[in-house]
Scaffold this motif. Structure first.
Motif, PDB file in Angstrom:
ATOM      1  N   ARG A 115      46.533 -31.290  -6.125  1.00 45.57           N
ATOM      2  CA  ARG A 115      47.315 -30.891  -4.955  1.00 45.57           C
ATOM      3  C   ARG A 115      48.484 -30.027  -5.426  1.00 45.57           C
ATOM      4  NH1 ARG A 115      47.827 -36.957  -2.288  1.00 45.57           N
ATOM      5  NH2 ARG A 115      45.709 -37.109  -1.468  1.00 45.57           N
ATOM      6  N   GLY A 116      48.949 -29.135  -4.541  1.00 43.35           N
ATOM      7  CA  GLY A 116      50.107 -28.327  -4.902  1.00 43.35           C
ATOM      8  C   GLY A 116      49.758 -26.874  -5.124  1.00 43.35           C
ATOM      9  N   ARG A 117      50.448 -26.259  -6.077  1.00 39.88           N
ATOM     10  CA  ARG A 117      50.367 -24.804  -6.230  1.00 39.88           C
ATOM     11  C   ARG A 117      49.679 -24.388  -7.535  1.00 39.88           C
ATOM     12  NH1 ARG A 117      53.530 -22.372  -2.299  1.00 39.88           N
ATOM     13  NH2 ARG A 117      55.087 -23.702  -1.333  1.00 39.88           N
ATOM     14  N   PRO A 121      45.504 -20.901 -12.187  1.00 37.59           N
ATOM     15  CA  PRO A 121      46.053 -20.972 -13.544  1.00 37.59           C
ATOM     16  C   PRO A 121      46.000 -22.373 -14.156  1.00 37.59           C
ATOM     17  CG  PRO A 121      47.464 -19.625 -12.163  1.00 37.59           C
ATOM     18  CD  PRO A 121      46.445 -20.255 -11.260  1.00 37.59           C
ATOM     19  N   TRP A 122      46.346 -23.394 -13.385  1.00 37.87           N
ATOM     20  CA  TRP A 122      46.390 -24.752 -13.940  1.00 37.87           C
ATOM     21  C   TRP A 122      45.011 -25.225 -14.388  1.00 37.87           C
ATOM     22  CZ3 TRP A 122      50.301 -26.532 -16.131  1.00 37.87           C
ATOM     23  CH2 TRP A 122      51.594 -26.467 -15.602  1.00 37.87           C
ATOM     24  N   GLY A 141      51.242 -33.684   5.153  1.00 38.94           N
ATOM     25  CA  GLY A 141      51.413 -33.703   3.706  1.00 38.94           C
ATOM     26  C   GLY A 141      50.966 -32.392   3.082  1.00 38.94           C
ATOM     27  N   VAL A 142      51.097 -32.289   1.759  1.00 38.98           N
ATOM     28  CA  VAL A 142      50.642 -31.105   1.025  1.00 38.98           C
ATOM     29  C   VAL A 142      49.263 -31.400   0.442  1.00 38.98           C
ATOM     30  CG1 VAL A 142      51.124 -29.532  -0.889  1.00 38.98           C
ATOM     31  CG2 VAL A 142      53.003 -30.412   0.498  1.00 38.98           C
ATOM     32  N   TRP A 201      49.952 -30.712  -8.925  1.00 40.15           N
ATOM     33  CA  TRP A 201      50.289 -29.684  -9.907  1.00 40.15           C
ATOM     34  C   TRP A 201      51.474 -28.873  -9.398  1.00 40.15           C
ATOM     35  CZ3 TRP A 201      44.597 -27.596 -10.650  1.00 40.15           C
ATOM     36  CH2 TRP A 201      43.835 -28.588 -11.276  1.00 40.15           C
ATOM     37  N   PRO A 202      52.492 -28.652 -10.241  1.00 41.44           N
ATOM     38  CA  PRO A 202      53.692 -27.929  -9.794  1.00 41.44           C
ATOM     39  C   PRO A 202      53.460 -26.425  -9.666  1.00 41.44           C
ATOM     40  CG  PRO A 202      53.870 -28.471 -12.116  1.00 41.44           C
ATOM     41  CD  PRO A 202      52.597 -29.109 -11.641  1.00 41.44           C
ATOM     42  N   GLY A 203      54.374 -25.772  -8.971  1.00 34.72           N
ATOM     43  CA  GLY A 203      54.321 -24.319  -8.861  1.00 34.72           C
ATOM     44  C   GLY A 203      54.585 -23.660 -10.205  1.00 34.72           C
ATOM     45  N   ARG A 204      54.213 -22.399 -10.330  1.00 37.58           N
ATOM     46  CA  ARG A 204      54.461 -21.642 -11.562  1.00 37.58           C
ATOM     47  C   ARG A 204      55.169 -20.345 -11.203  1.00 37.58           C
ATOM     48  NH1 ARG A 204      52.123 -23.059 -16.136  1.00 37.58           N
ATOM     49  NH2 ARG A 204      52.218 -20.908 -16.906  1.00 37.58           N
TER      50      ARG A 204
END
Length: 275
Positions: A115-117, A121-122, A141-142, A201-204
């Motif tokens: 989940r996330g951004r 890439p991740w 939610g996200v 997963w966090p943003g980059r």
């Protein structure tokens, strides 16, 4: 009974879905996108003017998916389902509940994992053997909503962001084609996500693409592949210059002017620019 469907996007993944809907004989009753001057540098940014004109679809350009204009348009056009794909703003409760049956999104992982951004890439940075695309009902939610369907994409040690973005794009098209009739005929049976398996997963940011001498060959190789086009690219800073790297290889004992010393070998730039 004919369902009235709207589609919000500002990136190629969404446009590919719209094109597939029309290709299989579907119809859209409203298109929504960002105003032309917004998010010009967003990866995969597209404009919907041509396809709206081509198919005679009303086109609404907005600043934010939660704008009052969006709610008004959804009500005026009696929208049953709203697709929101490739859109970085989070739709709030009022938007989610205005279409008769709700909103549908797509996420380029096999939810509830990732989940996330920065999903593409991740997946490469983490060295995953498989990822995919999930079609799901949006909630507050996200990336937490009930799953409508998924498609799996395999990766190997050579997969680049360019290739994975193309495969993700193709999988968006596949899922739209697979589930369109079920959505139109209200024949979907979404399933809950397993919260025990959920990861986020966090943003980059572009600066996260920096190659460091402390990295291993594996880490550097993955980073180059993960942030190549359509992303900003990996880079290495040395003597006031920035080397922007689009492709590279790694070697244990190789050295020339295009190589970068790593903790266990060298990164040799193949396609690069000096800034």
């Amino acid at each position: 009974m004919k369902r009235r469907i709207a589609f919000a996007t500002c990136v190629q993944l969404g446009l590919s879905c719209i094109e597939e809907i029309y290709r299989i004989g579907g119809n859209l009753d409203l298109l929504i996108t960002l105003k032309d001057e917004k998010a010009k540098k967003k990866s995969g940014r597209i404009y919907l003017d041509d396809i709206a004109i081509q198919h005679g679809a009303p086109l609404l350009k907005i600043d934010n998916i939660n704008d009052p204009d969006v709610l008004t348009a959804l009500i005026e056009h009696k929208i049953d389902w709203l697709f929101i794909i490739g859109w970085s703003q989070i739709a709030k409760k009022e938007v989610l509940e205005t279409p008769t049956y709700g909103c549908i999104g797509m996420h380029p992982t096999l939810l509830p994992v990732g989940r996330g951004r920065a999903s593409i890439p991740w997946a490469i940075i983490k060295g995953l053997k498989e990822t995919g695309v999930t079609m799901f009902k949006l909630d507050e939610g996200v990336d937490t909503g009930d799953i409508i369907g998924q498609g799996v994409i395999t990766l190997d040690g050579n997969t680049t962001a360019t290739e994975l973005y193309r495969k993700v794009d193709e999988m968006h098209i596949t899922l739209i084609s697979r589930y369109w009739n079920d959505i139109v005929n209200n024949n979907i049976t979404p399933t809950k996500q397993d919260e025990y398996k959920a990861t986020e997963w966090p943003g980059r940011k572009p600066e996260d693409g920096e190659i460091l001498n402390s990295m291993s060959m594996e880490e550097a190789d993955r980073l180059v592949r993960a942030v190549t086009r359509p992303y900003p690219g990996a880079f290495y800073k040395e003597e006031g210059k920035t080397l922007r790297i689009w492709s590279a290889k790694v070697e244990e004992n190789y050295y020339n002017k295009n190589s970068i010393k790593l903790s266990d070998g060298y990164l040799i730039s193949l396609d690069y620019e000096i800034e």
